[in-house]
Design an enzyme around this catalytic site. Structure first.
Site, PDB file in Angstrom:
ATOM      1  N   HIS A 161      34.646  49.202  35.851  1.00  0.00           N
ATOM      2  CA  HIS A 161      35.805  49.130  34.956  1.00  0.00           C
ATOM      3  C   HIS A 161      36.600  50.413  35.108  1.00  0.00           C
ATOM      4  O   HIS A 161      36.028  51.496  35.166  1.00  0.00           O
ATOM      5  CB  HIS A 161      35.342  48.975  33.511  1.00  0.00           C
ATOM      6  CG  HIS A 161      36.445  48.603  32.566  1.00  0.00           C
ATOM      7  ND1 HIS A 161      37.340  49.523  32.078  1.00  0.00           N
ATOM      8  CD2 HIS A 161      36.808  47.413  32.030  1.00  0.00           C
ATOM      9  CE1 HIS A 161      38.199  48.916  31.274  1.00  0.00           C
ATOM     10  NE2 HIS A 161      37.896  47.643  31.230  1.00  0.00           N
ATOM     11  N   LYS A 593      44.448  34.897  29.993  1.00  0.00           N
ATOM     12  CA  LYS A 593      45.751  35.291  30.526  1.00  0.00           C
ATOM     13  C   LYS A 593      46.600  34.057  30.823  1.00  0.00           C
ATOM     14  O   LYS A 593      47.819  34.068  30.683  1.00  0.00           O
ATOM     15  CB  LYS A 593      45.555  36.133  31.797  1.00  0.00           C
ATOM     16  CG  LYS A 593      46.823  36.663  32.420  1.00  0.00           C
ATOM     17  CD  LYS A 593      46.525  37.814  33.367  1.00  0.00           C
ATOM     18  CE  LYS A 593      45.690  37.361  34.530  1.00  0.00           C
ATOM     19  NZ  LYS A 593      46.432  36.503  35.478  1.00  0.00           N
TER      20      LYS A 593
END
EC number: 4.1.1.31
Length: 935
Positions: A161, A593
């Site tokens: 990440h 999304k």
């Protein structure tokens, strides 16, 4: 920096402060004051009175803003035009406070749990003790339990990440501060070696202050591999074996005849170094590095523990008898100095053989080696057998207490970590597979234009190819760079399996999987590396193929794809070779999304129901792999509640889920916290598997029908903003730091799969991270308020009746309750006042008013709908821990946001000062650390 006096100041927004439990939280606030004061002294001493006073002014003003809802204009003026040499230490000060506040909060949770246990109160939900009590009350049948838990596994999968990039020095220093604060909380004034705790805290905070929080260069995959592996020494080596042994013993005590959990239930995984979807930096060398470093970490740990066991098990043969098996094992160590110490000699034999193993399979030599000229272990099972011999001898001769200490942890560790440490998943996009397989088929003369074929002909061709043993190409084939690279990666995976065992690379995940041919294309690549052989009577398939369903449409079609896969005799034989088990991965990030929070959550739930039904009809065991991020917008939220919110049959004893970003550090950096979180995963898995947790009964279908309707409305509202509003992409790019996430040194992977500014091509992590940094948190809530409002107004029943329906679902249905609880958390962490500051970065005033106006309206609407459905005025009424965190810690985020806006404005205006770029990066990391789940 000390905590501001609260006085009569009121909270901001919909998160309301309560005096209930104030006395109980005083120790935490005292810890925050202590750490804040030490940090403030350090800032003054290191950077001077002027910087300290600026930090203090910003802190006091931030508390006034948060507690009194006053205008933020003074804060904005304070940082407008600030000298960058002053801005950097201010950013660092508030970033460090966020880190230290995390420590204080974690210590407080430990303190509260200890008080809870000491008071003799019932065990708390999400604890194993509470789960065992529920299982006892259910009076479950032994045979049913054995079948339900056959092959049970709970696997947290660590992924890279961009904002979880703390250097090892910072990681170690934070751990040391935590240990010191734990001693302080227990009432100690000195450490075990006589050091004054407060003075030592000052030393550690000074070290922290003088250490760079971030790297100067772009993060490399090798850095990310190191970040992932550090959690083993920090917690996993101790905690995972403890949890596995405790759960196995507890379940076998309840169902003694069921022979439960032959294999460890908690088995960690990783994507770091194997996930090449859109990341050109993952190569065959990286796969070898990731698997090799993991194996090195495991064997180095075993050698160190064996050395410690040698020192501890010093028993003399003149005083203690041993079993014949132990005596025989010790015979291979002929050292005269230890002739009277059979356990030490036996352990030296084990260490000698493990040293030979390390020399054979590792590319570098670990410490604590012992070369006795002995043969290596061929498998971890051989090592385990020798450790079991030591254990059995100890228990047979009155030394069970010694057997239950370090040796027991080591034995359990070898059971779960083997020689591989953790399973490294491979992942690649289906489009890449298609391109490479088409090239291989053309090179081999099988078909000149595979990509022109319709789906049914593709499947027929690929199935026929899988049925042959011959490879499509040899080592001397002249292929494109892409094909060479892809074949190199799968061959590196095959090498790791041969060297470290089949658990080293257990799964191959196909991103954007939309058809059966997508699955078979991946199988062809594995076949080329010798990882699939379906040609004989006993198929060979050490690597499972996991289709990843990512978009709303793919989730809707997932069950049909699974059914068609399993209808192919050849693929069905591969599934049979893997114990009749098939994994399917569910993508929360891209579906969110694609369609927004509520539509995505419901699409995943519906997909699970359909997949479970297909698996039941065909007779295979389905394991679902949840691709959850740290944020609600990427499937995040409390894991225990999320697992209990799964539909009936979806867990079935096994669960894999990704762990990402700041969530990894928040959950697994400290042994006590790691144990609680792993126990929570196991507890929820056991409950969801063995108990009826959905609670809908005969009312399930009407409930599903309600969510079907609401999800359509939510997706429509989300699409109207994100996909249909003219200029939305321009607004997003200007009002968030998404461009800087891509251009600055954040993460090893590009922010987009393709070089475009399309929302569809943008990766989910920067999409969510950008909205989190700007405090809109849009992916975690947008569209939900409109959907509920429209559904309530549209039905044949009255408004009151429709509200009652939703309220009843909230009361009875864990999934719906989890959806609204996660929604509340996101809304509580959002701040439209700060978001308005980011909106000012949009030059087009009309666009700014149009888009931000829609966002603000929907935000108000969503808060109102949450209140209406739950009956709670306070967003965090059912989450007092987060309410405390928002109240006590979020004021310290204010300066970071204001400074980020100021520096973004300068950077985009052409100020290319390296310190400006570093300041932006520091604000990103500081906010991510403070929010603890920003992407």
């Amino acid at each position: 920096m000390v905590e501001a006096s609260e006085g009569t100041l009121e909270p901001i927004g919909a998160v309301q402060r309560t005096l209930v439990g104030r006395e109980a939280t005083e120790p935490m606030r005292a810890d925050i004051r202590l750490l804040g004061a030490i940090l403030g002294d350090t800032v003054r001493e290191q950077n001077g009175q002027q910087v300290f006073e600026l930090v203090e002014r910003a802190r006091v003003e931030s508390f006034r803003v948060r507690r009194s809802e006053i205008d933020r204009a003074e804060l904005a003026r304070m940082f407008a035009g600030i000298d960058i040499h002053q801005a950097i230490p201010v950013i660092r000060a508030f970033s460090h406070f966020a880190l230290l506040a995390n420590v204080a909060e974690d210590i407080h949770r430990e303190r509260r749990r200890a008080i809870h246990v000491a008071a003799g109160e019932p065990p708390q939900d999400s604890s194993l003790a509470a789960t065992y009590a529920k299982l006892d009350r259910a009076q479950l049948d032994s045979a049913m339990v054995a079948e339900a838990l056959r092959g049970a596994v709970v696997s947290p999968v660590i992924t890279a990440h961009p904002t979880e990039t703390r250097r090892r020095t910072v990681f170690v220093t934070q751990h040391r501060i935590t240990e010191l604060m734990r001693l302080h909380a227990e009432g100690h004034t000195e450490t075990d070696d006589g050091r004054n705790i407060e003075l030592e805290l000052r030393r550690q905070v000074l070290t922290l202050w003088q250490t760079a929080l971030i790297r100067l260069s772009r993060l490399q995959i090798t850095d990310e591999i190191e970040v992932g592996l550090r959690y083993y020494a920090a917690a996993f080596f101790k905690v995972i074996p403890q949890v596995n042994a405790e759960v196995r013993n507890a379940l076998r005590a309840r169902w003694p005849g069921a022979d439960l959990l032959d294999e460890p239930i908690v088995a960690p995984g990783s994507w770091i170094g194997g996930d090449r979807d859109g990341n050109p930096n993952v190569t065959a060398d990286v796969v070898r590095r990731a698997t090799g470093d993991a194996a090195y970490t495991a064997l180095a740990h075993y050698l160190a523990e064996l050395t410690a066991c040698e020192q501890e098990l010093s028993m003399s043969a003149r005083l203690v008898a041993v079993t014949p098996e132990l005596a025989a094992l010790a015979e291979d160590c002929a050292e005269k100095a230890r002739a009277d110490e059979p356990y030490r000699r036996a352990l030296r034999v084990i260490r000698g053989r493990l040293t030979a193993t390390a020399a054979e399979i590792l590319d570098r030599r670990p410490q604590h080696e012992l070369d006795l000229g002995l043969p290596p272990y061929a498998t971890p099972a051989e090592l385990r057998a020798d450790l079991d011999t030591v254990d059995a001898s100890l228990r047979a001769h009155g030394s069970a207490l010694l057997a239950d200490d370090r040796l027991a942890l080591l034995r359990e560790g070898v059971r779960v970590f083997g020689f591989h440490l953790c399973g490294l998943d491979m992942r690649q996009n289906s489009d890449v597979h298609e391109e490479v397989v088409a090239e291989l088929l053309a090179w081999a003369g099988v078909h000149p234009d595979y990509r022109s074929l319709p789906e049914d002909e593709r499947v027929e061709l690929l199935a026929a190819e899988l049925g042959t043993r011959r490879p499509l190409v040899g080592d001397r084939a002249e292929l494109s760079e892409l094909a060479d690279k892809e074949l190199g990666v799968v061959r590196a995976a095959a090498h790791a399996i041969r060297r470290y065992g089949p658990a080293a690379v257990p799964n191959y995940v196909i991103s954007m999987c939309r058809s059966v041919s997508d699955v078979l294309e991946a199988a062809i690549l594995l076949k080329e590396a010798g990882l699939i052989d379906a040609s004989g009577p006993e198929p060979y398939c050490p690597v499972g193929i996991s289709p990843l369903l990512e978009t709303i449409e793919d989730l809707h079609n997932g069950a049909a794809i699974l059914h068609a896969m399993l209808e192919l005799p050849l693929y069905r034989a591969l599934v049979a070779a893997r114990g009749q088990s098939q994994e399917v991965m569910l993508g929360y990030s891209d579906s969110n999304k694609d369609g927004g929070y509520l539509a995505s959550s419901w699409a995943v739930y519906r997909a699970e129901l359909a997949l479970v039904e297909v698996a039941r009809k065909i007779g295979i065991r389905l394991r679902l792999f949840h691709g959850r991020g740290g944020t609600v917008g990427r499937g995040g939220g409390p894991s225990y509640e999320a697992i209990l919110a799964q539909p009936p049959g979806a867990v079935n004893g096994s669960l894999r889920l990704t762990e990402q970003g700041e969530v990894i550090a928040a959950k697994y950096a400290e042994p006590q916290v790691a144990q609680r979180n792993l126990e929570s995963l196991v507890a929820a898995t056991l409950e969801s598997t063995l108990l009826d947790v959905e609670g809908l009964g005969d009312t399930a279908e009407p409930a599903y029908a309600v969510l079907d309707e609401v999800a359509v409305l939510a997706q429509r509202a989300y699409a109207e903003l994100v996909h249909e509003t003219p200029g939305f992409v321009d607004y997003f790019m200007a009002s968030t730091p998404v461009s800087e996430i891509g251009s600055l040194n954040i993460g090893s992977r590009p922010t987009s799969r393709k070089p475009t500014e399309s929302i569809a091509d943008l990766r989910a992590i920067p999409w969510v991270l950008a909205w989190s940094q700007s405090r809109v948190m849009l992916p975690g809530w947008y569209g939900t308020g409109s959907a509920f409002e429209q559904w309530i107004a549209a039905g044949p029943q009255s408004r009151a009746e429709r509200v009652d329906i939703l309220h009843d679902l909230y009361r009875r249905w864990p999934f719906f309750r989890s959806v609204l609880s996660n929604l509340a958390q996101v809304l509580a962490k959002s701040d439209l006042g700060l978001a308005a500051q980011y909106a000012e970065l949009v030059d087009d005033a009309a666009l700014r008013r149009r888009v931000f106006g829609k966002i603000a309206d929907e935000h108000r609407r969503t808060i109102a709908m949450h209140k209406l459905i739950t009956g709670q005025d306070n967003l965090l009424a059912d989450n007092p821990a987060l309410a405390r965190s928002v109240f006590n810690r979020f004021p310290y985020l204010e300066p970071l946001n204001h400074l980020q806006v100021e520096l973004l404005r300068r950077y985009r205006s052409g100020d290319d000062d390296e310190l400006v770029q570093r300041g932006i990066l520091l604000t990103m990391n500081g906010l991510a650390s403070a929010l603890r789940n920003s992407g």
